[in-house]
Design a protein around this motif. Structure first.
Motif, PDB file in Angstrom:
ATOM      1  N   GLU A 175       0.827  -1.213   0.000  1.00  0.00           N
ATOM      2  CA  GLU A 175       0.000   0.000   0.000  1.00  0.00           C
ATOM      3  C   GLU A 175       0.859   1.259   0.000  1.00  0.00           C
ATOM      4  O   GLU A 175       0.454   2.298  -0.529  1.00  0.00           O
ATOM      5  CB  GLU A 175      -0.935  -0.003   1.214  1.00  0.00           C
ATOM      6  CG  GLU A 175      -2.158  -0.886   1.036  1.00  0.00           C
ATOM      7  CD  GLU A 175      -3.088  -0.812   2.227  1.00  0.00           C
ATOM      8  OE1 GLU A 175      -2.600  -0.553   3.352  1.00  0.00           O
ATOM      9  OE2 GLU A 175      -4.303  -1.016   2.050  1.00  0.00           O
ATOM     10  N   GLU A 176       2.046   1.164   0.575  1.00  0.00           N
ATOM     11  CA  GLU A 176       2.950   2.316   0.663  1.00  0.00           C
ATOM     12  C   GLU A 176       3.906   2.402  -0.528  1.00  0.00           C
ATOM     13  O   GLU A 176       4.660   3.366  -0.650  1.00  0.00           O
ATOM     14  CB  GLU A 176       3.772   2.231   1.959  1.00  0.00           C
ATOM     15  CG  GLU A 176       2.939   2.207   3.239  1.00  0.00           C
ATOM     16  CD  GLU A 176       2.096   3.462   3.373  1.00  0.00           C
ATOM     17  OE1 GLU A 176       2.599   4.565   3.053  1.00  0.00           O
ATOM     18  OE2 GLU A 176       0.922   3.354   3.778  1.00  0.00           O
ATOM     19  N   LEU A 177       3.871   1.395  -1.393  1.00  0.00           N
ATOM     20  CA  LEU A 177       4.786   1.374  -2.535  1.00  0.00           C
ATOM     21  C   LEU A 177       4.285   2.313  -3.619  1.00  0.00           C
ATOM     22  O   LEU A 177       3.087   2.377  -3.897  1.00  0.00           O
ATOM     23  CB  LEU A 177       4.885  -0.061  -3.075  1.00  0.00           C
ATOM     24  CG  LEU A 177       6.121  -0.393  -3.918  1.00  0.00           C
ATOM     25  CD1 LEU A 177       7.375  -0.388  -3.060  1.00  0.00           C
ATOM     26  CD2 LEU A 177       5.945  -1.779  -4.561  1.00  0.00           C
ATOM     27  N   ASP A 178       5.207   3.035  -4.241  1.00  0.00           N
ATOM     28  CA  ASP A 178       4.827   3.997  -5.280  1.00  0.00           C
ATOM     29  C   ASP A 178       4.464   3.310  -6.591  1.00  0.00           C
ATOM     30  O   ASP A 178       3.744   3.886  -7.409  1.00  0.00           O
ATOM     31  CB  ASP A 178       5.983   4.988  -5.530  1.00  0.00           C
ATOM     32  CG  ASP A 178       6.200   5.908  -4.331  1.00  0.00           C
ATOM     33  OD1 ASP A 178       5.234   6.136  -3.596  1.00  0.00           O
ATOM     34  OD2 ASP A 178       7.338   6.372  -4.142  1.00  0.00           O
ATOM     35  N   GLU A 179       4.961   2.127  -6.819  1.00  0.00           N
ATOM     36  CA  GLU A 179       4.706   1.422  -8.076  1.00  0.00           C
ATOM     37  C   GLU A 179       3.422   0.592  -7.988  1.00  0.00           C
ATOM     38  O   GLU A 179       3.067   0.117  -6.910  1.00  0.00           O
ATOM     39  CB  GLU A 179       5.873   0.487  -8.398  1.00  0.00           C
ATOM     40  CG  GLU A 179       7.208   1.179  -8.522  1.00  0.00           C
ATOM     41  CD  GLU A 179       8.316   0.179  -8.806  1.00  0.00           C
ATOM     42  OE1 GLU A 179       8.069  -0.738  -9.619  1.00  0.00           O
ATOM     43  OE2 GLU A 179       9.393   0.299  -8.221  1.00  0.00           O
ATOM     44  N   PRO A 180       2.737   0.400  -9.115  1.00  0.00           N
ATOM     45  CA  PRO A 180       1.535  -0.429  -9.101  1.00  0.00           C
ATOM     46  C   PRO A 180       1.884  -1.907  -8.893  1.00  0.00           C
ATOM     47  O   PRO A 180       2.825  -2.427  -9.499  1.00  0.00           O
ATOM     48  CB  PRO A 180       0.922  -0.191 -10.481  1.00  0.00           C
ATOM     49  CG  PRO A 180       2.073   0.196 -11.348  1.00  0.00           C
ATOM     50  CD  PRO A 180       3.008   0.969 -10.464  1.00  0.00           C
ATOM     51  N   VAL A 181       1.120  -2.556  -8.053  1.00  0.00           N
ATOM     52  CA  VAL A 181       1.324  -3.970  -7.744  1.00  0.00           C
ATOM     53  C   VAL A 181      -0.028  -4.670  -7.699  1.00  0.00           C
ATOM     54  O   VAL A 181      -0.995  -4.139  -7.142  1.00  0.00           O
ATOM     55  CB  VAL A 181       2.027  -4.172  -6.382  1.00  0.00           C
ATOM     56  CG1 VAL A 181       2.205  -5.663  -6.092  1.00  0.00           C
ATOM     57  CG2 VAL A 181       3.358  -3.470  -6.340  1.00  0.00           C
ATOM     58  N   VAL A 182      -0.089  -5.848  -8.288  1.00  0.00           N
ATOM     59  CA  VAL A 182      -1.263  -6.708  -8.181  1.00  0.00           C
ATOM     60  C   VAL A 182      -0.834  -7.979  -7.455  1.00  0.00           C
ATOM     61  O   VAL A 182       0.208  -8.566  -7.779  1.00  0.00           O
ATOM     62  CB  VAL A 182      -1.841  -7.062  -9.565  1.00  0.00           C
ATOM     63  CG1 VAL A 182      -2.956  -8.097  -9.429  1.00  0.00           C
ATOM     64  CG2 VAL A 182      -2.372  -5.822 -10.251  1.00  0.00           C
TER      65      VAL A 182
END
Length: 663
Positions: free
Chosen positions: A518-525
């Motif tokens: 949730e805190e990562l700047d990159e999109p993650v699925v």
């Protein structure tokens, strides 16, 4: 004096053997008492059999040809009966099936007797085969709820690597079976008959070997199976072994070592089907699905196949001291979730991996087979190779031995750039001797901390924390999830509480991982699903508490193959719930919700899912919710198209269009 010393030495050896035999039987009795226990009468019988065995060894008797012939006739029948009684009873079998199994035993014993040239040695060797095989099968059924199949011998290394996490106790029935085998060996040991004449021994041995080979070959033929009335319904292996006898069922399954070519198969037919699903983004039939992204916008993709992760509340309501997987369920409700019908239960994790990573189904492969070990021997297009072709760094993580299920080879064939096995973990946190999910998820986060800007990760992790062996004592693990309203906390109930606690630990580890993303700047699925339910040893406890009455309907049987899944992203996904699909569709669903175009194969599967949302190793189910076995003709044409594509993918590699499958 020399003769006297020789006699004393011989008597000393007999006394030592008597002590060893008695001790072995008493140990077997102890294992049964430690397992499910014995009442006073059975315990007395077991002790008498143990002491009697020692006395029988010391009894100075040997018999000649007449009694040896009688013993040679009776012991094969006794061994056959004992083998069946490990897991069921002889009365389960029809007379023709009994005859069919007995033929194998007499050919086996004839072979060992004439090859060894000794009735004593031949009967001993012949008895050890069903004794050891049956005991191994007994434990395999106990641990994974299904019997041994021929290709299990390819997995011996994997099985041995986790064996010390199981409790090798015996039921009283199995203990008496083992003791009966030992008594057969003792009775055989008193024969003094040897077959010294080569003109008798060699032809007889050759004839027995020939008959044994003809038997093994013949029992794999449909005509022989039909003649003896064998059950050929490959739905539940336990039922198949019960109806056909263990020896006949096992040897009959040898015919499934190779994949059968589908009806109407040809390279032209493959091309005809593939033309409907050109593997191009604009023709993948995704107009009604989630919006496709530009390649630069593709998200990082993380897949977690969590060992034995399941929601046992599918069996009914039962009260626990606290919620078991509350965070996971909240993600299912907020993002994308659903229920997956897998092909395995209690084990064979690699088959769930296979279906997910390839889009192929176990439904068209031999029941109980392991594709990783039987069919994947060179580069094979997969979800991994497809994402790699789109520029992803592809990493597999499994916090256990790299060689398990031949993953160290298969992952390379699928296209993984890197495989992080147990050796890649530096002093990780463990539970019951396995790397915890908390530590396993740390390794995922570590990959993101170390990757370069702009790189896209595809990470596929198979965990180990929740592996079977729940009844074994674990001093380093405390079960804090308690089942309420249960009077007697039996060993099986305590094991179930341990399992539920492990599920809760996974839930907490997942929440920590999601908070990180949730805190990562990159999109993650993130996709997470279970590979299978735990064995019947655990689920039976919940069924009893919930008052579930077992039956043999397909709907009931498939309840044991349901596991949950969820797909979440840190940029938000529109809620969608899939109420019952199979694992082979899950890769395409993941890509769609990630905004990544489908391969031609996944487009075919997407269309197929509209009509048949479940196609697994046991059954298939249509959109109306009706389950069918593969002996049914319903949807046969549609299934055959799938079978043709899968055969092309796995077998007919020289005529395979790799691009269609994601290569």
């Amino acid at each position: 004096m020399k003769e006297r010393n020789k006699k004393l030495h011989f008597q000393g050896r007999k006394a030592a053997v008597a002590i060893i035999v008695t001790a072995a039987m008493l140990i077997i009795t102890g294992l049964a008492v430690a397992g499910e226990g014995m009442d006073g009468c059975m315990l007395a019988v077991a002790v008498l059999l143990s002491l009697g065995a020692g006395a029988f060894v010391l009894w100075p008797i040997s018999y000649g040809i007449v009694i040896s012939v009688i013993v040679s006739i009776l012991i094969p029948f006794g061994a056959f009966t004992a083998l069946e009684n490990y897991t069921h009873v002889l009365t389960d079998l029809d007379i023709p099936i009994i005859i069919l199994n007995l033929l194998f035993f007499y050919f086996l014993y004839g072979t060992t007797i004439f090859l060894s040239g000794s009735v004593k040695m031949g009967l001993t060797l012949g008895t050890l085969v069903p004794m050891i095989f049956g005991l191994a099968n007994y434990y395999v059924v106990s641990f994974r709820s299904s019997p041994i199949v021929p290709w299990d011998f390819l997995s011996i290394g994997t099985a041995m690597s986790v064996a010390d996490n199981y409790s090798f106790t015996l039921t009283w029935k199995a203990a008496f079976v083992v003791m009966s085998f030992l008594w057969m060996i003792l009775i055989a040991s008193k024969s003094s008959v040897r077959i010294k004449k080569k003109k008798i021994r060699i032809p007889a041995a050759f004839l027995c070997v020939l008959m044994l080979c003809m038997y093994i070959s013949g029992i794999q033929k449909a005509s022989v199976q039909s003649f003896f009335g064998m059950d050929t319904t490959l739905f539940t292996l336990n039922v198949l072994y019960r109806n056909n006898g263990i020896a006949a069922a096992f040897l009959g399954n040898l015919r499934f070592l190779n994949i059968e070519e589908p009806s109407g198969y040809s390279s032209a037919k493959v091309e005809e089907i593939q033309k409907k699903y050109e593997s191009l983004p604009e023709s993948t039939g995704q107009a009604d699905g989630p919006e496709m992204k530009d390649e630069s916008e593709y998200p990082n993709v993380v897949v977690i196949m969590d060992e034995a992760f399941s929601d046992l509340s599918i069996w009914g309501d039962f009260e626990t001291s606290e919620e078991v997987i509350p965070f996971f369920k909240s993600l299912q409700e907020e993002a994308v979730g659903g229920e997956v019908y897998v092909s395995v239960k209690g084990g064979n994790t690699a088959n769930s991996e296979f279906e997910f990573l390839t889009g192929d189904t176990m439904g068209f492969l031999p029941t109980g087979s392991v594709p990783y070990q039987q069919y994947i021997h060179d580069e094979t297009p997969s979800l991994v190779s497809y994402l790699k072709s789109l520029g992803y760094n592809t990493t597999a993580i499994h916090p256990y031995n790299a060689s398990g299920w031949d993953r160290d080879e298969v992952y390379d064939y699928f296209g993984f750039d890197e495989f992080l096995s147990l050796r890649s973990f530096d002093d990780p946190e463990k539970m019951r001797g396995y790397v915890s999910d908390n530590a396993a998820f740390d390794k995922i986060m570590e990959q993101f901390e170390n990757k370069a800007d702009g790189e896209k990760n595809f990470i596929f992790e198979v965990t180990m924390q929740n592996h079977g062996g729940y009844s074994k004592a674990s001093p380093d693990f405390y079960s804090y999830i308690k089942i309420e309203g249960v009077g007697s906390k039996t060993t099986s109930v305590l094991a179930t509480e341990k399992y539920l606690t492990l599920m809760n630990e996974t839930d907490k580890a997942l929440e920590r991982l999601i908070n990180y993303f949730e805190e990562l700047d990159e999109p993650v699925v993130v996709l997470m699903f279970g590979d299978h339910q735990p064995s019947d040893y655990i689920t039976n406890v919940v069924q009893r508490i919930c008052g579930v009455n077992s039956d043999e309907t397909l709907d009931y049987e498939q309840q044991g193959y349901r596991v949950p899944f969820m797909i979440w992203s840190n940029y938000g996904l529109e809620h969608q719930y899939y109420d019952g699909i199979s694992v082979n569709y899950l890769g395409g669903i993941l890509l769609e919700h990630s905004g990544i175009p489908l391969t031609g194969y996944q487009s075919f599967l997407k269309d197929l899912m509209e009509t048949l949302p479940v196609v697994n190793g046991n059954v298939y189910r249509d959109s109306e919710g009706t389950f069918y076995t593969y002996s049914s003709d319903k949807y046969s044409e549609l299934l055959n198209e799938y079978k043709i594509l899968q055969y092309n993918h796995l077998v007919d590699k020289k005529n395979r269009d790799n691009t269609f499958f994601g290569g």
